[in-house]
Design a protein around this motif. Structure first.
Motif, short mmCIF file in Angstrom:
data_model
loop_
_atom_site.label_atom_id
_atom_site.label_comp_id
_atom_site.label_asym_id
_atom_site.label_seq_id
_atom_site.Cartn_x
_atom_site.Cartn_y
_atom_site.Cartn_z
N ARG B 152 0.81 -1.21 0.00
CA ARG B 152 0.00 0.00 0.00
C ARG B 152 0.85 1.27 0.00
O ARG B 152 0.34 2.36 -0.24
N ASN B 153 2.13 1.12 0.30
CA ASN B 153 3.00 2.31 0.29
C ASN B 153 3.70 2.52 -1.04
O ASN B 153 4.49 3.45 -1.18
N LEU B 154 3.44 1.68 -2.01
CA LEU B 154 4.08 1.83 -3.33
C LEU B 154 3.38 2.92 -4.12
O LEU B 154 2.20 3.23 -3.89
N SER B 155 4.10 3.50 -5.08
CA SER B 155 3.47 4.47 -5.96
C SER B 155 2.48 3.74 -6.86
O SER B 155 2.52 2.52 -7.02
N TYR B 156 1.59 4.52 -7.42
CA TYR B 156 0.54 3.99 -8.26
C TYR B 156 1.07 3.10 -9.38
O TYR B 156 0.63 1.96 -9.56
N GLY B 157 2.04 3.61 -10.10
CA GLY B 157 2.60 2.85 -11.21
C GLY B 157 3.25 1.55 -10.74
O GLY B 157 3.11 0.51 -11.39
N ASP B 158 3.93 1.62 -9.60
CA ASP B 158 4.58 0.42 -9.08
C ASP B 158 3.55 -0.59 -8.59
O ASP B 158 3.77 -1.81 -8.68
N GLN B 159 2.43 -0.09 -8.06
CA GLN B 159 1.37 -1.01 -7.64
C GLN B 159 0.84 -1.77 -8.85
O GLN B 159 0.57 -2.97 -8.78
N ARG B 160 0.68 -1.06 -9.96
CA ARG B 160 0.19 -1.72 -11.18
C ARG B 160 1.18 -2.81 -11.61
O ARG B 160 0.80 -3.90 -12.01
N ARG B 161 2.46 -2.48 -11.52
CA ARG B 161 3.46 -3.47 -11.94
C ARG B 161 3.50 -4.65 -10.99
O ARG B 161 3.69 -5.80 -11.40
N LEU B 162 3.30 -4.35 -9.69
CA LEU B 162 3.28 -5.44 -8.72
C LEU B 162 2.10 -6.37 -9.00
O LEU B 162 2.22 -7.59 -8.89
N GLU B 163 0.99 -5.77 -9.38
CA GLU B 163 -0.18 -6.61 -9.68
C GLU B 163 0.12 -7.54 -10.86
O GLU B 163 -0.30 -8.70 -10.88
N ILE B 164 0.84 -7.01 -11.83
CA ILE B 164 1.23 -7.85 -12.98
C ILE B 164 2.16 -8.97 -12.52
O ILE B 164 2.00 -10.13 -12.90
#
Ligand SMILES: Nc1ncnc2c1ncn2[C@@H]1O[C@H](COP(=O)(O)OP(=O)(O)O)[C@@H](O)[C@H]1O
Ligand SMILES: [Mg+2]
Lengths: 362, 258
Positions: B152-164
């Protein structure tokens, strides 16, 4: 252990070794210290350890898997009554503890699965209400069946015994030095608590622990990565119940009798309060919460009763009311001051030894 | 190179008075990047939800890698090899980036309860392997340095990449991405584009819902267009771009393209 040590103000941060030694020393010497004040206090410590086990088990369900369970005490009851049936004159069976405890755990786990099935689709408030009902149903059954002796309960339960030696008789070390039974119970329960912590940590750092945490954090996403949420939830109920069942058996052996009134809704709420107050999801927090909230009411009882007698000449607030008052106050202060609990959860689900850098999570 | 991987056969889905999907049929070939576009509310996300088992369709069926997909059983669909991400990011908030990806390995690991309680050799070895693979996956999507950061502390773009990364951890044959570029800036979008191309290169077929028409047109081998639940076009980007119905859908009824 380490979490407990770190939580000590100042010492935990600056002298971690000393803090750890202090915690360990306190844990080991607590019953001896308590005995020097009075045996009542050893009894209180013993009960506290049983609450620790209960809280650890409930934390598995609520803190890890995110399933709000308000009927948890029912599993404690199942364990206790299993002990009462299989280790007492009630039906004349006297099985040893290493047979009764696993059986109690198994029955409790079964009860957990039975509860789990109908509530699989429920969350939050609805789940809480159904589990609450389940707890009450179990208690009412125990209080109304004739095999359980109804509200009178069952008496003269065997205590823990090993190779024919009963723990309740104490241990005669030398002619004039005897370790009393309450102290022995403390160490026996301590072993079980340590065992519980080991088991729970193993679950936590595994695909099962991560599966539970995933369901708790986002059930839809958990499904979307292939987690069989039904099985994982049933497993959470069953594993949580197992701890309830074992502590219930220990409770029976300790108390010597069981009756339905030990398993009221208030007890479920008390255990849940311990979990939430200490820090849901964090083992150290849960342990501290359970110890604090089982010791404090006793302290209060010993101060408040004589005080009321002295001031008013009679007892206005009975101890049970005081206890609930204290639990509520604890919750209110927690919500105001530390909404995430005394030791907020920073539970990890990967083994530290396999991580590349040992940095703490930001 | 034109083996069919997924075939949707007249999929329909209704929500009350809204026909979210009306007999949508489409075919995705192994190894391609397939775009699914359309104005807001066209039914793209609904298509994902029905495909991945989150919802059951009212009619139609999916044939994946030669056999029919179960409906309404998300975990079985993932096991068959279809992983997805969500339009509104859904990560495990209280877990680190690494743990999120490790959770994604749940399906492809098999330590039993007893193995875990006894900490047997298989369990420990598998645990070490999962951790190692999770690191590799984070490196693959470019966020290894945040391995121990709470998601939850990741930036938006990094969250998207983490989801991938988490979706890839389930070892899918088909990766379905629901508007992965939403909310990303130009640099992040460019990096995402490279990532999707790499994923395809490494043998995973990609189904991409995207609002960013430029991204879709540049990236996809073929594109289908949904409008009010109906498929109104399906072809290579150059053809779809010139399709009258598509232009009408995007520019006509008050909708707009980016
Ligand atoms: N769970 C749902 N319940 C009711 N209506 C829904 C649901 N999901 C989608 N819809 C409706 O279906 C239509 C298609 O939505 P969606 O598939 O999200 O479109 P898109 O992803 O193309 O923007 C919309 O009108 C939306 O309101
Ligand atoms: Mg959408």
């Amino acid at each position: 252990m380490n979490e407990l040590a770190e939580a000590i103000p100042y010492l935990g941060r600056h002298h971690p070794k000393a803090a750890r030694a202090l915690v360990l020393g306190l844990i080991l010497l607590a019953p001896v210290l308590a005995a020097s004040v009075g045996n009542t206090w050893v009894r209180v410590l013993d009960a506290a350890l049983l609450y620790v086990m209960l809280a650890l088990g409930l934390n598995l369900v609520v803190g890890f898997a995110g399933l709000l369970d308000l009927g948890y005490i029912a599993f404690y009851a199942v364990g206790a009554y299993t002990w009462a049936f299989l280790a007492s004159p009630h039906i004349g069976v006297h099985l040893p503890f290493w047979a009764v405890l696993p059986l109690g755990a198994a029955f409790a786990a079964l009860a957990g699965v039975l509860l789990g099935f109908p509530v699989l689709r429920l969350r939050g408030d609805y789940l809480a209400i159904v589990t609450l009902g389940f707890g009450e149903i179990v208690r009412i059954f125990m209080g109304n069946l004739s095999v359980t002796n109804g509200p009178q309960g069952i008496n003269m339960l065997d205590s823990l015994s090993l190779f024919g030696w009963e723990i309740s008789r104490g241990l005669q070390v030398t002619e004039n030095f005897k370790i009393n039974a309450l102290v022995l119970f403390y160490y026996a329960f301590l072993l079980f608590v340590v065992g519980s912590v080991v088991v729970i940590r193993r679950l936590q750092f595994s695909r099962i622990g991560r599966g539970w945490a995933a369901i708790r954090d986002d059930e839809l996403a958990a499904k979307a990565i292939g987690i069989n949420t039904r099985n994982m939830k049933l497993l959470a109920f069953a594993m949580g119940a197992t701890f309830g069942g074992v502590s219930g058996g220990l409770f029976g052996s300790f108390q010597g009798f069981v009756s339905p009134e030990s398993f009221t809704l208030l007890e479920s709420i008390a255990v849940l309060t311990m979990v939430v107050f200490g820090g849901m999801g964090n083992l150290g927090g849960v342990i501290v919460g359970a110890i604090a909230l089982s010791l404090l009411p006793e302290v209060l009882r010993h101060i408040a009763l004589p005080l009321q007698q002295a001031l008013f000449g009679k007892v206005l607030l009975d101890p049970e009311v005081l206890r609930m008052l204290l639990l509520s106050l604890a919750m209110i202060f927690m919500m105001l001051l530390r909404p995430a609990g005394l030791l907020p959860a920073n539970a990890r689900y990967a083994r530290a030894e396999y991580l590349h850098d040992k940095q703490e999570a930001a | 190179m034109s083996i069919t991987l997924l075939e949707a056969q007249s999929i329909s889905k209704r929500f009350g008075g809204i026909q979210a999907l009306a007999e949508v049929s489409l075919t995705i070939r192994k190894g391609e990047i397939y775009g699914l576009i359309g104005p807001n509310g066209a039914g793209k996300t609904s298509f994902f939800n029905v495909l991945t088992g989150a919802y059951t369709p009212d009619g139609g069926e999916f044939v994946f890698a030669g056999s029919e997909l179960p409906t309404g059983k998300p975990h079985e669909v993932v096991a068959r090899g279809i992983a997805r991400t969500f339009q509104n990011i859904r990560l495990f908030r209280e877990m680190t980036a690494l743990e999120n990806v490790m959770a994604g390995h749940h399906l492809r690991s098999d330590s039993t309860l007893w193995g875990i309680l006894l900490q047997n050799r298989h369990m420990r070895e598998e645990e070490r392997l999962i951790t190692e693979r999770a690191y590799e996956m984070l490196r693959y999507v470019g966020i290894e340095r945040f391995a121990n950061t709470l998601s939850r502390n990741l930036s938006y773009g990094d969250q998207r990449r983490l989801e991938i990364a988490r979706a890839l951890a389930t070892e899918p044959q088909l990766l379905a991405l629901d508007e992965p570029a939403a909310g990303m800036n130009a640099t992040e979008t460019a990096q995402l584009r490279t990532l999707i191309e790499t994923i395809r290169h490494d043998g995973v077929t990609v189904l991409l819902i995207e609002h960013d028409v430029k991204l879709v047109m540049g990236l996809c081998d073929r594109v289908a267009v949904l409008d009010f639940g109906k498929k109104i076009a399906e072809d290579v980007p150059a053809v779809v771009q010139r399709d009258a119905a598509v232009i009408e859908a995007y520019l006509g009824g008050g909708h707009h393209a980016h």
